[in-house]
Design an enzyme around this catalytic site. Sequence first.
Site, short mmCIF file in Angstrom:
data_model
loop_
_atom_site.label_atom_id
_atom_site.label_comp_id
_atom_site.label_asym_id
_atom_site.label_seq_id
_atom_site.Cartn_x
_atom_site.Cartn_y
_atom_site.Cartn_z
N ASN A 9 60.35 -39.37 -7.94
CA ASN A 9 60.50 -39.08 -6.51
C ASN A 9 60.25 -40.36 -5.73
O ASN A 9 59.10 -40.76 -5.53
CB ASN A 9 59.48 -37.98 -6.12
CG ASN A 9 59.48 -37.69 -4.63
OD1 ASN A 9 60.39 -38.11 -3.90
ND2 ASN A 9 58.46 -36.98 -4.15
N TRP A 10 61.35 -40.99 -5.31
CA TRP A 10 61.22 -42.29 -4.64
C TRP A 10 60.76 -42.17 -3.19
O TRP A 10 60.49 -43.16 -2.53
CB TRP A 10 62.55 -43.04 -4.72
CG TRP A 10 62.85 -43.58 -6.09
CD1 TRP A 10 62.02 -43.60 -7.16
CD2 TRP A 10 64.07 -44.21 -6.52
NE1 TRP A 10 62.65 -44.20 -8.24
CE2 TRP A 10 63.90 -44.58 -7.88
CE3 TRP A 10 65.30 -44.48 -5.89
CZ2 TRP A 10 64.92 -45.22 -8.60
CZ3 TRP A 10 66.30 -45.11 -6.63
CH2 TRP A 10 66.11 -45.48 -7.97
N LYS A 11 60.73 -40.96 -2.64
CA LYS A 11 60.35 -40.75 -1.23
C LYS A 11 61.17 -41.68 -0.33
O LYS A 11 62.33 -41.94 -0.64
CB LYS A 11 58.83 -40.94 -1.07
CG LYS A 11 58.04 -40.11 -2.09
CD LYS A 11 56.58 -40.03 -1.81
CE LYS A 11 55.90 -39.17 -2.87
NZ LYS A 11 54.49 -38.97 -2.61
N HIS A 96 57.95 -30.03 -0.77
CA HIS A 96 56.96 -31.07 -1.10
C HIS A 96 55.85 -31.03 -0.05
O HIS A 96 56.09 -30.73 1.12
CB HIS A 96 57.64 -32.44 -1.11
CG HIS A 96 56.75 -33.51 -1.64
ND1 HIS A 96 55.78 -34.11 -0.87
CD2 HIS A 96 56.64 -34.07 -2.87
CE1 HIS A 96 55.13 -34.99 -1.61
NE2 HIS A 96 55.64 -34.99 -2.83
N GLU A 98 54.45 -33.25 1.55
CA GLU A 98 54.71 -34.07 2.74
C GLU A 98 55.64 -33.35 3.71
O GLU A 98 55.51 -33.49 4.93
CB GLU A 98 55.28 -35.44 2.30
CG GLU A 98 54.19 -36.32 1.69
CD GLU A 98 54.65 -37.25 0.58
OE1 GLU A 98 55.86 -37.52 0.46
OE2 GLU A 98 53.77 -37.70 -0.19
N GLU A 168 51.42 -29.80 -7.57
CA GLU A 168 50.94 -31.09 -7.08
C GLU A 168 49.73 -30.86 -6.18
O GLU A 168 49.89 -30.54 -4.99
CB GLU A 168 52.03 -31.79 -6.26
CG GLU A 168 53.28 -32.08 -7.04
CD GLU A 168 54.08 -33.21 -6.41
OE1 GLU A 168 54.24 -34.23 -7.06
OE2 GLU A 168 54.48 -33.09 -5.24
N GLY A 174 49.37 -39.69 -4.24
CA GLY A 174 49.30 -41.03 -3.66
C GLY A 174 47.88 -41.54 -3.46
O GLY A 174 47.67 -42.54 -2.77
N SER A 214 49.57 -38.79 -8.65
CA SER A 214 49.03 -40.00 -9.30
C SER A 214 49.24 -40.03 -10.80
O SER A 214 48.35 -40.45 -11.55
CB SER A 214 47.55 -40.20 -8.93
OG SER A 214 47.41 -40.37 -7.52
N GLY A 235 55.58 -40.08 -8.11
CA GLY A 235 55.88 -40.79 -6.86
C GLY A 235 55.71 -42.29 -7.05
O GLY A 235 56.58 -42.97 -7.58
N GLY A 236 54.55 -42.80 -6.66
CA GLY A 236 54.28 -44.25 -6.66
C GLY A 236 54.73 -44.97 -7.92
O GLY A 236 55.44 -45.98 -7.85
P1 PGA Z 1 52.29 -39.89 -6.46
O1 PGA Z 1 53.28 -38.84 -5.74
O2 PGA Z 1 52.73 -39.99 -7.91
O3 PGA Z 1 52.48 -41.17 -5.71
O4 PGA Z 1 50.92 -39.34 -6.35
C1 PGA Z 1 53.69 -37.67 -6.39
C2 PGA Z 1 54.58 -36.86 -5.47
O5 PGA Z 1 54.29 -36.79 -4.27
O6 PGA Z 1 55.59 -36.25 -5.90
#
Ligand code: PGA
Length: 254
Positions: A9-11, A96, A98, A168, A174, A214, A235-236
């Site tokens: 997930n590149w956001k 998600h 966010e 999640e 993050g 994470s 994500g990251g």
């Molecule tokens: P993260 O994000 O790996 O940076 O914690 C995961 C996500 O939000 O899908």
Amino acid sequence: MRKKIIAANWKMNMTVGEAAGFLDTFLLEVGNESSVDVVIVPPFTALSFVNDRLAKSNYIKLGAQNMHWEKSGAFTGEISAAMLRDLFVRYVVLGHSERRTLFGETDAVVNKKVHAAHEATLKPILCIGETLEQRDAGKVEEVLECQLRGSLAGLSAKELVETVIAYEPVWAIGTGRTASPEQAQDAHAFVRKTLAAIADQGIADKVRIQYGGSVKPDNARTLLSQPDIDGALVGGASLDARAFTEIVKAGLQA
Ligand code: PGA
């Protein structure tokens, strides 16, 4: 046996040029292994480019980060399921945390999107998870059950099986703070139990449940070895081609 599914997930990251650099390294390093599903989830602006580069791979699929539930119309700034299908998108991340926190998406909204995705034969990756306050208040199960029942309401058995759930915990996204393998496994087992209550055990046993929050190369293997963890939403660490390759390889070994 559920096939593992690892998604990047590149956001709101990665221009087309940056995506090109990522794919140069990733496609070389990851090879042709097909015993896990890999999904690359770029921003809308890089979907077409990433699709062209993935064309030769039959196990790396394209995903989108969001969509609107209506088919078309006056919704400035929105993208429909059909538009995503047009670009050969196969998966769509919905709900998600966010989107829920920053853009006010409720379970009812997410449910409309989940239905619209299935109608367009897109597979939803439905995100759920508790905040730290909810965990500290002992409400993890209550929150997960409410999000699952609300977001999945009205789906057929076939649609449920073709939905991926991403657990999640919001406090792990993050933050560098990962759920312990036991905490994650407990939550995943509860999600599967809830799916069995919503549908039946046979269906619940087929649904793939990803862990997200994470996930890094050094914790991926232990997490992915848990019996109810069927993949990762990253994500990251998915912005770094080598780190993401290591996570995919952890999925192959788990
Ligand atoms: P993260 O994000 O790996 O940076 O914690 C995961 C996500 O939000 O899908």
